[in-house]
Design a protein around this motif. Structure first.
Motif, short mmCIF file in Angstrom:
data_model
loop_
_atom_site.label_atom_id
_atom_site.label_comp_id
_atom_site.label_asym_id
_atom_site.label_seq_id
_atom_site.Cartn_x
_atom_site.Cartn_y
_atom_site.Cartn_z
N GLU A 33 15.83 24.63 -62.79
CA GLU A 33 14.63 23.92 -62.37
C GLU A 33 13.54 23.94 -63.43
O GLU A 33 13.37 24.92 -64.15
CB GLU A 33 14.09 24.52 -61.07
CG GLU A 33 14.99 24.30 -59.86
CD GLU A 33 14.35 24.80 -58.59
OE1 GLU A 33 13.18 25.25 -58.65
OE2 GLU A 33 15.00 24.74 -57.54
N THR A 34 12.82 22.85 -63.51
CA THR A 34 11.66 22.75 -64.38
C THR A 34 10.43 23.23 -63.61
O THR A 34 10.25 22.90 -62.45
CB THR A 34 11.45 21.30 -64.84
OG1 THR A 34 12.59 20.89 -65.59
CG2 THR A 34 10.21 21.17 -65.70
N SER A 44 18.97 11.96 -71.90
CA SER A 44 19.09 13.13 -71.04
C SER A 44 18.15 12.93 -69.86
O SER A 44 17.63 11.83 -69.63
CB SER A 44 18.74 14.42 -71.82
OG SER A 44 19.09 15.56 -71.05
N GLU A 49 21.94 22.51 -63.96
CA GLU A 49 20.56 22.29 -64.42
C GLU A 49 19.66 23.32 -63.76
O GLU A 49 19.71 23.49 -62.54
CB GLU A 49 20.08 20.88 -64.07
CG GLU A 49 18.65 20.64 -64.55
CD GLU A 49 18.11 19.27 -64.18
OE1 GLU A 49 17.05 18.90 -64.72
OE2 GLU A 49 18.74 18.58 -63.34
N LEU A 75 19.92 22.01 -69.23
CA LEU A 75 20.93 21.16 -68.63
C LEU A 75 22.22 21.27 -69.44
O LEU A 75 22.18 21.32 -70.67
CB LEU A 75 20.46 19.70 -68.62
CG LEU A 75 21.45 18.63 -68.15
CD1 LEU A 75 21.77 18.79 -66.67
CD2 LEU A 75 20.88 17.24 -68.42
N ARG A 110 15.67 15.21 -66.53
CA ARG A 110 15.22 16.42 -65.84
C ARG A 110 15.17 16.15 -64.35
O ARG A 110 15.03 15.01 -63.91
CB ARG A 110 13.83 16.85 -66.32
CG ARG A 110 13.79 17.41 -67.73
CD ARG A 110 12.47 18.13 -68.01
NE ARG A 110 12.46 18.64 -69.39
CZ ARG A 110 11.94 17.98 -70.41
NH1 ARG A 110 11.38 16.80 -70.23
NH2 ARG A 110 11.97 18.50 -71.62
N ASN A 111 15.26 17.23 -63.58
CA ASN A 111 15.19 17.15 -62.12
C ASN A 111 16.20 16.14 -61.57
O ASN A 111 15.86 15.21 -60.86
CB ASN A 111 13.77 16.78 -61.67
CG ASN A 111 12.75 17.83 -62.09
OD1 ASN A 111 13.01 19.02 -62.04
ND2 ASN A 111 11.59 17.37 -62.54
N ARG A 135 17.43 18.80 -74.82
CA ARG A 135 16.42 17.86 -74.32
C ARG A 135 15.21 17.86 -75.25
O ARG A 135 14.07 17.81 -74.82
CB ARG A 135 16.06 18.22 -72.88
CG ARG A 135 17.29 18.09 -71.98
CD ARG A 135 16.96 18.12 -70.51
NE ARG A 135 16.66 19.45 -70.03
CZ ARG A 135 16.57 19.78 -68.74
NH1 ARG A 135 16.78 18.86 -67.82
NH2 ARG A 135 16.27 21.00 -68.38
N LYS A 184 10.82 24.40 -69.05
CA LYS A 184 11.38 23.07 -68.87
C LYS A 184 12.83 23.11 -68.41
O LYS A 184 13.45 22.07 -68.22
CB LYS A 184 11.26 22.27 -70.17
CG LYS A 184 9.83 21.95 -70.56
CD LYS A 184 9.77 21.07 -71.79
CE LYS A 184 8.34 20.70 -72.12
NZ LYS A 184 8.24 19.85 -73.33
N GLU A 201 16.42 26.64 -76.16
CA GLU A 201 17.29 26.17 -75.09
C GLU A 201 18.60 26.95 -75.05
O GLU A 201 19.11 27.29 -73.96
CB GLU A 201 17.59 24.68 -75.28
CG GLU A 201 16.44 23.76 -74.90
CD GLU A 201 16.82 22.31 -75.03
OE1 GLU A 201 16.50 21.53 -74.11
OE2 GLU A 201 17.44 21.93 -76.04
N TYR A 230 17.80 13.88 -63.14
CA TYR A 230 17.55 12.59 -63.77
C TYR A 230 16.43 11.78 -63.13
O TYR A 230 16.32 10.57 -63.35
CB TYR A 230 18.84 11.75 -63.82
CG TYR A 230 19.90 12.36 -64.71
CD1 TYR A 230 19.86 12.20 -66.09
CD2 TYR A 230 20.94 13.11 -64.16
CE1 TYR A 230 20.84 12.77 -66.90
CE2 TYR A 230 21.92 13.68 -64.97
CZ TYR A 230 21.85 13.51 -66.34
OH TYR A 230 22.81 14.07 -67.13
#
Length: 366
Positions: free
Chosen positions: A16-17, A139, A14, A25, A141-142, A132, A22, A176, A144
């Motif tokens: 980073e956002t 799904s 993953e 993943l 981010r960070n 995402r 964004k 993406e 989950y």
């Protein structure tokens, strides 16, 4: 997957956002000669928090109740034949071709572990992206900290509001994919001398196949031997129904929606497109779902009565045959796989645009 030439390793990635991006993943499947041990455990099928993805699948099917959640709780404990913490390409030769897999609606990064794991066991490095854009079962981010749930379109799929919704998702998916493919050399261990960058194939199923065609239709001619494989594509979200010049294998399942069938001939006209059809196959056969979900849930998903292992072997053979026809003897991964490529198919196969189209029209009239 049934072990082939190598064992399979997996690593989740993953990015980073930030305020400007964004991130992305996904998982990378790769060949290794290491085997399961106390330090090399098999990966879980669902990589996120317990219950997140299974609840998303039930929500999509309209079955997200306590009774059904308790019935499928076991899939969060399901493991796949992919090893965590395995060493990259341990014991493997150089020149591993690259492949990427884009999932369909309610898919996720490991929803096609049989498909991508088999390719990795043959020597491919496979990037399995998790979109995402709201099209995945779930799904995050960070790591989950933020959960992303399946987003329903405004109206039934195929209606104008839903089409615009899906086209917006399609653009998100393309962005993406471009971010994810650029991870090589930045977010993964050094692959110098390991990855054959001249030979790559982009694969997708359903909405993922739509994404592949959208990408290929806008792709410039390249010196690389790039190819595309689309598994039972969903065509109406495409911005234009135009032929694709990139070498493309189109594997069609038995049952199609009329809006898809009417568009097929507009796309199939380019001579670089190879169309094949697996008789009696259904839309979800290429996924892992029927291998892990309880049988009573299968009635809510579009699957066939074909044996899962046979379907996957047939798909593998057709995919390798196609790549051999495009790359010839230039790709080291394919050398030595003649027995698989030239073997007799276990299922009935129709070939050619005219023959496949005529069969689909006939079956729709029944």
């Amino acid at each position: 997957p049934v072990p082939r030439d190598f064992s399979v390793g997996i690593i989740q990635i993953e990015t980073e956002t930030s305020a400007t991006t964004k991130g992305v993943l996904g998982s990378l499947f790769f060949p290794t000669t290491q085997t399961a041990s106390e330090t090399l455990a098999q990966s879980k099928w669902l990589l996120g928090p317990h219950g997140l993805y299974s609840a998303g699948l039930l929500e999509y099917a309209g079955l997200n109740t306590w009774l059904f959640r308790s019935s499928v709780s076991g899939i969060d404990k399901t493991h796949i034949h992919a090893l965590t913490n395995a060493l990259w390409f341990k014991g493997c030769s150089v020149g591993n071709a690259g492949s990427s897999l884009l999932h369909g609606l309610v898919g996720h990064q490991t929803a096609y572990s049989q498909l991508v794991g088999t390719l990795a066991s043959r020597g491919f490095l496979v990037l399995a992206l998790e979109h995402r854009d709201g099209s995945a079962a779930a799904s995050g981010r960070n790591n989950y900290a933020e959960h992303i749930h399946y987003a329903k379109p405004p109206g039934r799929d195929g209606t104008p509001p839903a089409i615009e919704f899906r086209k917006t998702q399609l653009l998100h998916r393309i962005q993406e994919w471009h971010k994810f493919k650029n991870l090589i050399g930045s977010e993964v261990p050094d692959l110098t001398g390991r990855l054959d960058l001249k030979h790559s194939v982009l694969m997708g199923h359903s909405f993922g196949a739509t994404t592949v065609m959208e990408h290929c239709s806008n792709q410039r001619i390249s010196s690389r031997k790039q190819a595309g494989i689309v598994l039972d594509p969903w065509t109406y979200p495409l911005r234009a129904l135009t032929p694709v010049s990139t070498p493309l294998l189109w594997l069609q399942a038995e049952h199609v929606h009329r809006e898809n069938l009417d568009s097929f001939k507009k796309i199939w006209t380019h001579p670089s497109t190879t169309v094949k059809f697996i008789q009696n196959s259904n839309h979800m056969d290429v996924t892992d779902f029927f291998l892990v979900i309880p049988k009573f849930l299968a009635q809510f998903m579009d699957g066939s009565n074909l044996e899962g292992a046979v379907v996957h072997r047939t798909n593998e053979q057709l995919e390798l045959q196609f790549l051999k026809s495009v790359w010839g003897g230039e790709c080291r991964v394919l050398n030595g796989l003649e027995s698989v490529i030239n073997g007799k198919s276990e299922l009935g196969i129709l070939e050619g645009q005219e023959e496949v189209y005529a069969h689909l029209v006939k079956t729709m009239k029944k």
